[in-house]
Design an enzyme around this catalytic site. Structure first.
Site, PDB file in Angstrom:
ATOM      1  N   HIS A 142      38.722  39.736  42.971  1.00 15.05           N
ATOM      2  CA  HIS A 142      37.704  39.264  43.899  1.00 15.05           C
ATOM      3  C   HIS A 142      37.902  37.765  44.133  1.00 15.05           C
ATOM      4  O   HIS A 142      38.659  37.109  43.424  1.00 15.05           O
ATOM      5  CB  HIS A 142      36.292  39.543  43.350  1.00 15.05           C
ATOM      6  CG  HIS A 142      36.027  38.918  42.032  1.00 15.05           C
ATOM      7  ND1 HIS A 142      36.069  39.610  40.852  1.00 15.05           N
ATOM      8  CD2 HIS A 142      35.744  37.637  41.699  1.00 15.05           C
ATOM      9  CE1 HIS A 142      35.817  38.792  39.852  1.00 15.05           C
ATOM     10  NE2 HIS A 142      35.618  37.585  40.341  1.00 15.05           N
TER      11      HIS A 142
HETATM   12  C1  T46 Z   1      35.351  35.620  37.850  1.00 15.05           C
HETATM   13  C2  T46 Z   1      36.262  36.102  36.787  1.00 15.05           C
HETATM   14  C3  T46 Z   1      37.163  35.029  36.256  1.00 15.05           C
HETATM   15  C4  T46 Z   1      26.843  39.404  34.556  1.00 15.05           C
HETATM   16  O1  T46 Z   1      25.821  40.091  34.433  1.00 15.05           O
HETATM   17  N1  T46 Z   1      26.765  38.047  34.565  1.00 15.05           N
HETATM   18  C5  T46 Z   1      27.840  37.248  34.702  1.00 15.05           C
HETATM   19  O2  T46 Z   1      27.709  36.017  34.684  1.00 15.05           O
HETATM   20  C6  T46 Z   1      29.129  37.868  34.858  1.00 15.05           C
HETATM   21  C7  T46 Z   1      30.375  37.009  35.036  1.00 15.05           C
HETATM   22  C8  T46 Z   1      29.196  39.228  34.870  1.00 15.05           C
HETATM   23  N2  T46 Z   1      28.076  39.983  34.718  1.00 15.05           N
HETATM   24  C9  T46 Z   1      28.215  41.434  34.687  1.00 15.05           C
HETATM   25  C10 T46 Z   1      28.580  42.049  36.029  1.00 15.05           C
HETATM   26  C11 T46 Z   1      29.404  43.250  35.646  1.00 15.05           C
HETATM   27  O3  T46 Z   1      28.544  44.350  35.424  1.00 15.05           O
HETATM   28  O4  T46 Z   1      29.270  41.774  33.802  1.00 15.05           O
HETATM   29  C12 T46 Z   1      30.027  42.854  34.308  1.00 15.05           C
HETATM   30  C13 T46 Z   1      31.489  42.493  34.412  1.00 15.05           C
HETATM   31  O5  T46 Z   1      31.671  41.506  35.441  1.00 15.05           O
HETATM   32  P1  T46 Z   1      32.918  41.526  36.447  1.00 15.05           P
HETATM   33  O6  T46 Z   1      33.351  42.904  36.701  1.00 15.05           O
HETATM   34  O7  T46 Z   1      32.546  40.703  37.646  1.00 15.05           O
HETATM   35  O8  T46 Z   1      34.020  40.755  35.582  1.00 15.05           O
HETATM   36  P2  T46 Z   1      35.464  40.245  36.025  1.00 15.05           P
HETATM   37  O9  T46 Z   1      36.209  40.026  34.773  1.00 15.05           O
HETATM   38  O10 T46 Z   1      36.075  41.112  37.050  1.00 15.05           O
HETATM   39  O11 T46 Z   1      35.195  38.808  36.733  1.00 15.05           O
HETATM   40  C14 T46 Z   1      34.616  37.735  36.034  1.00 15.05           C
HETATM   41  C15 T46 Z   1      33.530  37.061  36.881  1.00 15.05           C
HETATM   42  O12 T46 Z   1      32.582  38.044  37.325  1.00 15.05           O
HETATM   43  C16 T46 Z   1      34.092  36.369  38.103  1.00 15.05           C
HETATM   44  O13 T46 Z   1      33.113  35.536  38.671  1.00 15.05           O
HETATM   45  O14 T46 Z   1      35.693  34.722  38.598  1.00 15.05           O
HETATM   46  O15 T46 Z   1      35.601  36.763  35.696  1.00 15.05           O
END
Ligand code: T46
Length: 134
Positions: free
Chosen positions: A49
């Site tokens: 993303h």
């Molecule tokens: C990014 C990269 C480097 C939350 O509730 N709060 C938060 O602050 C974050 C980051 C995530 N979440 C929840 C949302 C999802 O249900 O945690 C779960 C996993 O998040 P996500 O799938 O977005 O994780 P990544 O590893 O794909 O991405 C993350 C960050 O979301 C993003 O901003 O830049 O790490």
């Protein structure tokens, strides 16, 4: 694409190492949120993303991983394996995280609170957002 890596000051002595990070000094924005990922399953690739506004600094405080940064013109893979080194990722950069070592802890300092509306999760939408749509 410019890759901005920060080398943080290490306060080392005979007891070991310590790194301190202060917003607007070591980190070029006000820190509204900190999150970290660990126990990442071998072979997993995450991210996929971009963000509309968010700025972040990624620090692999233990172990190692790699970050793919894509500005729509160029893709660059950046290894992270030092607890005193931070990778700056601005908004409008597609990112993927991969090659996590089993002991990797990837900590992220973020300029904004969590907001799902700030995410661009579709690559074509990302290209459209940055004006690179074919
Ligand atoms: C990014 C990269 C480097 C939350 O509730 N709060 C938060 O602050 C974050 C980051 C995530 N979440 C929840 C949302 C999802 O249900 O945690 C779960 C996993 O998040 P996500 O799938 O977005 O994780 P990544 O590893 O794909 O991405 C993350 C960050 O979301 C993003 O901003 O830049 O790490």
């Amino acid at each position: 694409m410019e890759i901005r890596k920060y080398q943080f000051q290490i306060h080392g002595d005979e007891r070991g190492q310590l790194v301190a990070l202060e917003e607007m000094k070591d980190i070029p924005f006000e820190i509204k949120r900190v999150y970290y990922m660990y126990d990442t399953i071998e072979g997993v690739r995450r991210g996929f993303h971009a963000h509309k506004c968010l700025e972040q600094i990624l620090i692999c405080i233990h172990g190692s991983c790699k970050i793919l940064m894509d500005d729509g013109n160029e893709k660059v893979e950046v290894p992270l394996d030092k607890p005193y080194e931070g990778l700056y990722i601005s908004n409008a950069i597609w990112r993927e995280m991969f090659d996590f070592s089993p002991d990797a802890v990837l900590m992220v300092l973020a300029s904004e609170y969590y907001d799902e509306a700030d995410y661009i999760r579709d690559y074509n939408e990302f290209l459209k957002y940055i004006g690179k749509e074919n």
